[in-house]
Write an enzyme that holds these catalytic residues in place. Structure first.
Site, PDB file in Angstrom:
ATOM      1  N   ARG A  85       1.162  14.715  13.176  1.00 29.80           N
ATOM      2  CA  ARG A  85       1.927  14.298  11.860  1.00 29.80           C
ATOM      3  C   ARG A  85       2.282  15.321  11.137  1.00 29.80           C
ATOM      4  O   ARG A  85       1.589  15.612   9.943  1.00 29.80           O
ATOM      5  CB  ARG A  85       1.107  13.159  11.142  1.00 29.80           C
TER       6      ARG A  85
ATOM      7  N   LYS B  51       0.832  -1.076   0.012  1.00 32.73           N
ATOM      8  CA  LYS B  51      -0.083  -0.041   0.015  1.00 32.73           C
ATOM      9  C   LYS B  51       0.830   1.247  -0.043  1.00 32.73           C
ATOM     10  O   LYS B  51       0.482   2.126  -0.674  1.00 32.73           O
ATOM     11  CB  LYS B  51      -0.738   0.079   1.357  1.00 32.73           C
TER      12      LYS B  51
ATOM     13  N   CYS C 122      -4.687   8.292   9.398  1.00 36.75           N
ATOM     14  CA  CYS C 122      -4.827   7.765  10.681  1.00 36.75           C
ATOM     15  C   CYS C 122      -4.459   8.624  11.913  1.00 36.75           C
ATOM     16  O   CYS C 122      -3.164   9.377  11.751  1.00 36.75           O
ATOM     17  CB  CYS C 122      -4.060   6.440  10.673  1.00 36.75           C
TER      18      CYS C 122
ATOM     19  N   ASP D 296       4.634  -0.030  11.857  1.00 35.73           N
ATOM     20  CA  ASP D 296       3.290  -0.284  11.387  1.00 35.73           C
ATOM     21  C   ASP D 296       2.967  -1.742  11.789  1.00 35.73           C
ATOM     22  O   ASP D 296       1.954  -2.452  11.503  1.00 35.73           O
ATOM     23  CB  ASP D 296       3.163  -0.033   9.898  1.00 35.73           C
TER      24      ASP D 296
ATOM     25  N   ARG E 260      -8.773   0.224   4.696  1.00 33.98           N
ATOM     26  CA  ARG E 260      -7.690   1.297   4.088  1.00 33.98           C
ATOM     27  C   ARG E 260      -6.309   0.747   3.599  1.00 33.98           C
ATOM     28  O   ARG E 260      -6.064   1.289   2.382  1.00 33.98           O
ATOM     29  CB  ARG E 260      -7.259   2.295   5.142  1.00 33.98           C
TER      30      ARG E 260
HETATM   31  C1  EPZ Z   1       4.752   6.652   6.466  1.00 34.04           C
HETATM   32  O1  EPZ Z   1       4.215   7.521   6.847  1.00 34.04           O
HETATM   33  C2  EPZ Z   1       3.594   5.548   6.120  1.00 34.04           C
HETATM   34  N1  EPZ Z   1       2.563   6.435   5.431  1.00 34.04           N
HETATM   35  C3  EPZ Z   1       3.131   5.090   7.683  1.00 34.04           C
HETATM   36  O2  EPZ Z   1       2.280   4.323   7.351  1.00 34.04           O
HETATM   37  C4  EPZ Z   1       4.088   4.654   8.563  1.00 34.04           C
HETATM   38  O3  EPZ Z   1       3.754   4.545   9.761  1.00 34.04           O
HETATM   39  C5  EPZ Z   1       5.450   5.578   8.409  1.00 34.04           C
HETATM   40  O4  EPZ Z   1       5.964   6.246   7.222  1.00 34.04           O
HETATM   41  C6  EPZ Z   1       6.641   5.284   9.200  1.00 34.04           C
HETATM   42  O5  EPZ Z   1       7.098   4.001   8.673  1.00 34.04           O
HETATM   43  C7  EPZ Z   1       2.699   6.191   4.123  1.00 34.04           C
HETATM   44  O6  EPZ Z   1       3.694   5.845   3.371  1.00 34.04           O
HETATM   45  C8  EPZ Z   1       1.611   6.783   3.234  1.00 34.04           C
HETATM   46  P1  EPZ Z   1       7.268   9.595   8.519  1.00 34.04           P
HETATM   47  P2  EPZ Z   1       4.695   9.197   7.013  1.00 34.04           P
HETATM   48  O7  EPZ Z   1       7.151  10.921   7.788  1.00 34.04           O
HETATM   49  O8  EPZ Z   1       5.567   9.319   5.604  1.00 34.04           O
HETATM   50  C9  EPZ Z   1       8.021  13.019  11.762  1.00 34.04           C
HETATM   51  C10 EPZ Z   1       0.536   2.715   7.819  1.00 34.04           C
HETATM   52  O9  EPZ Z   1      -0.135   2.130   8.617  1.00 34.04           O
HETATM   53  N2  EPZ Z   1       7.784  14.033  10.842  1.00 34.04           N
HETATM   54  O10 EPZ Z   1       8.388   8.656   8.159  1.00 34.04           O
HETATM   55  O11 EPZ Z   1       3.896  10.124   7.274  1.00 34.04           O
HETATM   56  C11 EPZ Z   1       6.754  12.302  12.014  1.00 34.04           C
HETATM   57  O12 EPZ Z   1       5.567  13.043  12.785  1.00 34.04           O
HETATM   58  C12 EPZ Z   1       1.041   4.122   7.864  1.00 34.04           C
HETATM   59  O13 EPZ Z   1       0.215   2.289   6.685  1.00 34.04           O
HETATM   60  C13 EPZ Z   1       8.028  15.271  11.044  1.00 34.04           C
HETATM   61  O14 EPZ Z   1       8.087  15.622  12.194  1.00 34.04           O
HETATM   62  O15 EPZ Z   1       5.860   8.778   8.052  1.00 34.04           O
HETATM   63  C14 EPZ Z   1       6.978  10.918  12.590  1.00 34.04           C
HETATM   64  O16 EPZ Z   1       7.113  10.957  14.035  1.00 34.04           O
HETATM   65  C15 EPZ Z   1       0.589   5.068   9.023  1.00 34.04           C
HETATM   66  N3  EPZ Z   1       7.824  16.276  10.033  1.00 34.04           N
HETATM   67  C16 EPZ Z   1       8.309  10.831  12.056  1.00 34.04           C
HETATM   68  O17 EPZ Z   1       8.597  12.042  11.578  1.00 34.04           O
HETATM   69  C17 EPZ Z   1       7.873  15.817   8.640  1.00 34.04           C
HETATM   70  O18 EPZ Z   1       7.916  16.695   8.037  1.00 34.04           O
HETATM   71  C18 EPZ Z   1       8.273   9.525  10.952  1.00 34.04           C
HETATM   72  O19 EPZ Z   1       7.248   9.903   9.920  1.00 34.04           O
HETATM   73  C19 EPZ Z   1       7.627  14.536   8.350  1.00 34.04           C
HETATM   74  C20 EPZ Z   1       7.465  13.566   9.538  1.00 34.04           C
END
Ligand code: EPZ
Length: 431
Positions: free
Chosen positions: A122, A22, A117, A306, A398
């Site tokens: 985020r 996904k 979610c 995840d 989803r």
């Molecule tokens: C991706 O989310 C996935 N979603 C999430 O999958 C997954 O949990 C996550 O990566 C971590 O592996 C998709 O790929 C669509 P991040 P993402 O940016 O990209 C912080 C699922 O269940 N951060 O790697 O949103 C953030 O708050 C889902 O399939 C900032 O602070 O995750 C978090 O603490 C849910 N500022 C950390 O970084 C930013 O600009 C990692 O988030 C971006 C992120």
């Protein structure tokens, strides 16, 4: 309202075919609009989030042909607008990939801020900061619309403050057709980062280093047609592996890349499961009671956030006390209260769930708080004695294709019902 009804306490047995990833699909479907030629994407998971992205790109005029359940042909040539309305994407956070794709191709994007979610705050500040480093102006308009635009995008050297899957993919999209080269440092290394890079390269981009923490992007003028098949979903596979563990079953996940599952396999082995890897299969067999262990979520190749709720359910049934530490998101324990209602024991302190393993869980009526937590509660219900009802399954849908059907294929007693009458019928049938 649809819900799952489940009668648990039955070992799952057999094999299950894993769908396309996904989180790779969301990046790839957004990226596909960047060519002005037809792009065919295969192994697209038939899940809600993928449908939302597809309807959003149709909404701006892209041609989208659903060739079959898991294959789609996309042509970005017919796009007439760079404006993605809130109504089209409010349910998914990955709508942010449309900012990178539209900005990269048309030098302008107006996209509603992501929902998704509720697993903690985020922000997308790193995405926006990096777009600015490429020369874009970025404003947040009333109603939470991100408006990014640039006369031209210029390659840049970008150092991410934190490892972010979304920011890494988004910058590959925005930078691949900029003027000049881009270097992304402290990039995320998840399998889906590599998959999106491979897809962009199949369309003519020049991206090297995906899968390491430095990604180098040589700009190209345009992208062209391609046919590409998405990698298997690491998290779906991991969820079925844990389904085997919690039901003391014997399940083979098929069409997977075992290397992507190593952090999960390693924990299951520590917990006493037998794990056997084939070329594109992993078999998990659990005989006695599971043993406790500790997990800490980390960016790839660490233990995936995840998979945290699903693994916590396995630990809830293990002998002894385990520590589950969440270090990626700040609110990913919303399933704990529901698990407690099924007989789970333990407490959350800060970012750690101290899990006191119990011998068995009991069925209950629970609600899925988010996608992975929802899947975890289904696993708990499959292991539990008696009937459970899991509400709010739209979260689970989803990200899991035909979840109930695949589980039934392994012998699970699970059905989707929409009324008490249907639930009664299921109870009578199952006994
Ligand atoms: C991706 O989310 C996935 N979603 C999430 O999958 C997954 O949990 C996550 O990566 C971590 O592996 C998709 O790929 C669509 P991040 P993402 O940016 O990209 C912080 C699922 O269940 N951060 O790697 O949103 C953030 O708050 C889902 O399939 C900032 O602070 O995750 C978090 O603490 C849910 N500022 C950390 O970084 C930013 O600009 C990692 O988030 C971006 C992120």
């Amino acid at each position: 309202m649809e819900q799952y009804i489940i009668k648990g306490n039955k070992p799952l047995e057999g094999s299950v075919k894993i769908s396309g990833a996904k989180n790779a699909a969301l990046g790839i479907l957004a990226a596909a609009i960047m060519a002005d030629e037809p792009v065919t994407v295969e192994n697209v998971p038939d899940v809600r989030d993928a449908h939302v992205i597809l309807s959003a790109i149709k909404g701006v005029g892209a041609t989208v042909k659903e060739v079959d359940k898991n294959t789609v042909e996309i042509n970005g040539k017919t796009i007439t607008s760079v404006d993605i309305q809130y109504e089209q994407v409010k349910k998914i956070r990955a709508s942010y990939y449309l900012i990178g794709a539209l900005l990269g191709k048309y030098h302008e994007a107006k996209v509603a801020l992501p929902g998704g979610c509720d697993i903690g705050s985020r922000p997308i500040d790193m995405h926006l900061k990096a777009f600015k480093a490429l020369g874009a102006e970025v404003d947040i308009l009333a109603g939470g619309i991100v408006w990014a635009r640039a006369k031209k995008l210029t390659g840049a050297h970008i150092y991410f403050d934190m490892v972010s899957v979304g920011a890494t993919i988004n910058l590959m999209l925005a930078a691949c057709m900029a003027e000049g080269d881009t270097i992304l440092e402290n990039a995320a290394k998840e399998p889906h980062i590599v998959d999106v890079a491979n897809f962009l390269n199949a369309m003519g981009a020049k991206i090297k280093g995906a899968g390491t923490d430095v990604i180098r992007i040589k700009a190209v003028e345009k992208l062209h047609k391609a046919t590409y098949s998405i990698i298997p979903d690491q998290i779906e596979a991991g969820t079925f592996m844990i389904a085997a563990a919690v039901t003391r079953g014997n399940v083979t996940v098929c069409d997977v890349i075992p290397k992507h599952l190593e952090s999960i396999s390693a924990k299951l082995i520590e917990m006493g499961c037998e794990v056997e890897e084939g070329d594109d299969t992993v078999r998990v067999c659990a005989k006695g009671r599971l043993r406790s262990t500790n997990i800490k979520t980390l960016p790839y190749p660490g233990f995936p956030t995840d998979m945290q709720p699903q693994m916590a359910v396995a630990l809830a049934l293990a002998e002894g006390t385990s520590m589950v530490t969440e270090s990626v998101f700040d609110n990913r324990f919303r399933y704990v209260d529901e698990l407690t209602r099924m007989g789970g024991q333990g407490k959350v302190e800060g970012n750690t769930f101290y899990v006191d393993g119990v011998e068995g869980l009991t069925g209950a009526q629970v609600a899925a708080p988010d996608l992975r937590a929802g899947a975890a509660l289904v696993l708990a219900a499959l292991a539990a004695e008696g009937y459970s009802e899991v509400e709010d399954i739209m979260y689970i849908q989803r990200g899991y294709e035909d979840f109930d059907e695949k589980l039934r294929g392994l012998g699970a007693r699970i059905e989707i019902v929409t009324s008490e009458h249907d639930a009664q019928k299921f109870r009578l049938k199952v006994g």
